[in-house]
Design an enzyme around this catalytic site. Structure first.
Site, PDB file in Angstrom:
ATOM      1  N   SER A  95     -20.975  20.137   7.212  1.00 61.83           N
ATOM      2  CA  SER A  95     -20.218  20.727   8.379  1.00 61.83           C
ATOM      3  C   SER A  95     -18.890  21.077   8.085  1.00 61.83           C
ATOM      4  CB  SER A  95     -20.513  19.589   9.144  1.00 61.83           C
ATOM      5  OG  SER A  95     -19.680  19.909  10.520  1.00 61.83           O
ATOM      6  N   ASP A 237     -16.233  25.835  12.015  1.00 58.65           N
ATOM      7  CA  ASP A 237     -16.288  24.815  11.106  1.00 58.65           C
ATOM      8  C   ASP A 237     -17.250  25.423  10.026  1.00 58.65           C
ATOM      9  OD1 ASP A 237     -18.578  24.287  12.635  1.00 58.65           O
ATOM     10  OD2 ASP A 237     -18.725  22.176  11.734  1.00 58.65           O
ATOM     11  N   ASP A 239     -20.426  24.639   9.029  1.00 60.06           N
ATOM     12  CA  ASP A 239     -21.835  25.162   9.461  1.00 60.06           C
ATOM     13  C   ASP A 239     -21.805  25.821  10.591  1.00 60.06           C
ATOM     14  OD1 ASP A 239     -21.294  22.697  10.747  1.00 60.06           O
ATOM     15  OD2 ASP A 239     -23.413  22.153  10.909  1.00 60.06           O
ATOM     16  N   ASP A 241     -21.248  25.228  13.804  1.00 58.04           N
ATOM     17  CA  ASP A 241     -21.711  24.681  15.255  1.00 58.04           C
ATOM     18  C   ASP A 241     -20.760  24.280  16.355  1.00 58.04           C
ATOM     19  OD1 ASP A 241     -21.086  22.501  13.841  1.00 58.04           O
ATOM     20  OD2 ASP A 241     -22.687  21.335  14.337  1.00 58.04           O
TER      21      ASP A 241
END
Ligand code: MG
Length: 446
Positions: A95, A237, A239, A241
């Site tokens: 992340s 960010d 990843d 999400d």
């Protein structure tokens, strides 16, 4: 029993904790537990291929087939798992963590992050080495799949594409060299936007900026917005999400305010409940309640928010860090969907983001902390709750709500500290409460 899963899957430094051995055995445990088809995807980190191959080897050794989606945002993989009715999904990502970190996040067949009970079952298999080993003729096969197209169709079905396209918005998308690069600029183009990209080459060393979209990392995006006529700036960010927005004038908009705007819009359309953690600003409840909705508070953590949303058939949910959850689309944080939804609100209400954000009340927030050895946290929290003269909400830590603000005293899950967060209408009041409650906690720690 040692724990493998933390608050956001399994995380560690590549080849120092986060190793191929761990990934292989976790893959074996995942295949054994789910006993069905598994999709896998990665963000842009340097060790992604290494860890993915190890997880895939483990999963296929148990007899499960793997659908490899390659480099994709986490919500794209989650959408694929649910859409194709698979048993589970695995995302190789850390992340927003620094580049030396990587992680393994597991999602259930409905695309949501695993609950604690399922994580424990997988941990049991992992630590007891109780995994299955298939017969030679039943070893799983691996197939590469394209997951992004289906996701983009899903997003387009959720919003009024014609209304967005008619506005001919210019959007600056700061992908932070993360997984958003491969999907979201294309999504924006399909919505009829003119797209300007920033840090949009996938690169796991994160040369453009830190992978966490907080204000101090978004200087370039802010200055580009100030010096252009673009309508919206967005940063993702690692990843992708989470999405954080910058308005047309170059002002950073806090995640709380975006949550308030999108939640109030959802409630205005459909009524009902908005689910968010106890740490979220009261500005969300102010706007949602003004539209006739209610806010339900949970413990901190997006899987907890998502599961509560499913249980209560909530209209909307999300976190203050830019993680928004759209139930009609899927029950997980989704940076692409958040961007499309905000553009739709700007189009339907014919208002720039600055005006939408101006409708959200301002609160002063003070964040402070007290050092406390991890093994004493529980005792200190109990003493704090017992000694508090006001009513205490113990949904997560201890929250005390006043007429003009609130105090949240909450032990960190990962560090030897107890956090003290205070929100109030006035800065002075927030600082006064923060000082008082920090002193109280410090006094108990001794
Ligand atoms: Mg993330």
């Amino acid at each position: 029993m040692p724990r493998l899963f933390g608050t956001n899957g399994v995380r560690g430094v590549t080849n120092d904790g986060m190793t191929v051995d761990l990934a292989l055995n976790l893959g074996r445990a995942i295949g054994t537990h789910f006993d069905g088809d598994v999709a896998i995807g990665t963000d842009t980190r340097t060790s992604n291929e290494m860890l993915k191959q190890a997880v895939v080897a483990g999963v296929t050794s148990t007899g499960c087939d793997v659908y490899d989606a390659g480099l994709v945002p986490s919500p794209v993989l989650q959408y694929y798992v649910r859409q194709h009715d698979l048993a589970a999904g695995v995302i190789i990502t850390a992340s927003h963590n620094p580049p030396e970190f990587n992680g393994i996040k597991v999602v259930a067949g409905d695309g949501t992050e695993l609950d604690a009970a399922t994580e424990e079952q997988i941990e049991d298999i992992y630590f007891s080495e109780g995994w299955r080993s298939s017969a030679w003729h039943d070893v799983g096969v691996v197939q590469s799949v394209a997951a992004i197209g289906g996701y983009l169709e899903g997003v387009a079905a959720m919003v009024d594409v014609a209304a967005i396209a008619e506005r001919q918005f210019t959007v600056v998308a700061d992908c932070g060299n993360g997984a958003g690069c491969v999907a979201y600029p294309y999504m924006l183009r399909q919505l009829g936007c003119r797209v300007v990209t920033l840090n949009a080459q996938p690169d796991g060393t994160f040369p453009g900026r830190n992978a966490e979209p907080v204000e101090e990392n978004l200087g370039e995006l802010v200055s580009l917005m100030k010096n252009s006529n673009a309508d919206l700036g967005v940063a993702y960010d690692g990843d992708a999400d989470r999405a954080i927005f910058v308005d047309e004038a170059g002002c950073y908009i806090s995640g709380d305010k975006t949550l308030a705007v999108t939640a109030a819009h959802a409630v205005e359309q459909a009524g009902g409940t908005v689910v968010t953690p106890v740490s979220t600003s009261s500005c969300v409840a102010d706007l949602v309640e003004a539209k006739g909705g209610t806010v339900m508070y949970t413990r901190v953590g997006s899987p907890i928010v998502a599961r509560r949303m499913i249980e209560t058939d909530a209209t909307f949910g999300g976190e203050e860090n830019g993680g928004l959850i759209f139930p009609g689309h899927q029950y997980c944080r989704d940076g692409g969907m958040a961007t499309a939804a905000l553009l739709e609100i700007m189009a339907l209400r014919d208002m720039p983001l600055s005006s939408l954000a101006a409708e959200v009340p301002d609160y002063a927030l003070v964040k402070t902390k007290v050092d406390c050895a991890s093994k004493r946290k529980r005792e200190i929290m109990q003493a704090f709750i017992d000694g508090e003269e006001h009513e205490v909400d113990t949904t997560d830590g201890a929250k005390i709500v006043f007429d003009d603000g609130w105090v949240l005293v909450r032990p960190s899950g990962t560090e030897p500290i107890i956090r003290v967060y205070v929100e109030a209408r006035e800065q002075e009041r927030a600082e006064e409460l923060a000082g008082r409650y920090k002193d109280r906690v410090a006094g108990l720690v001794g």
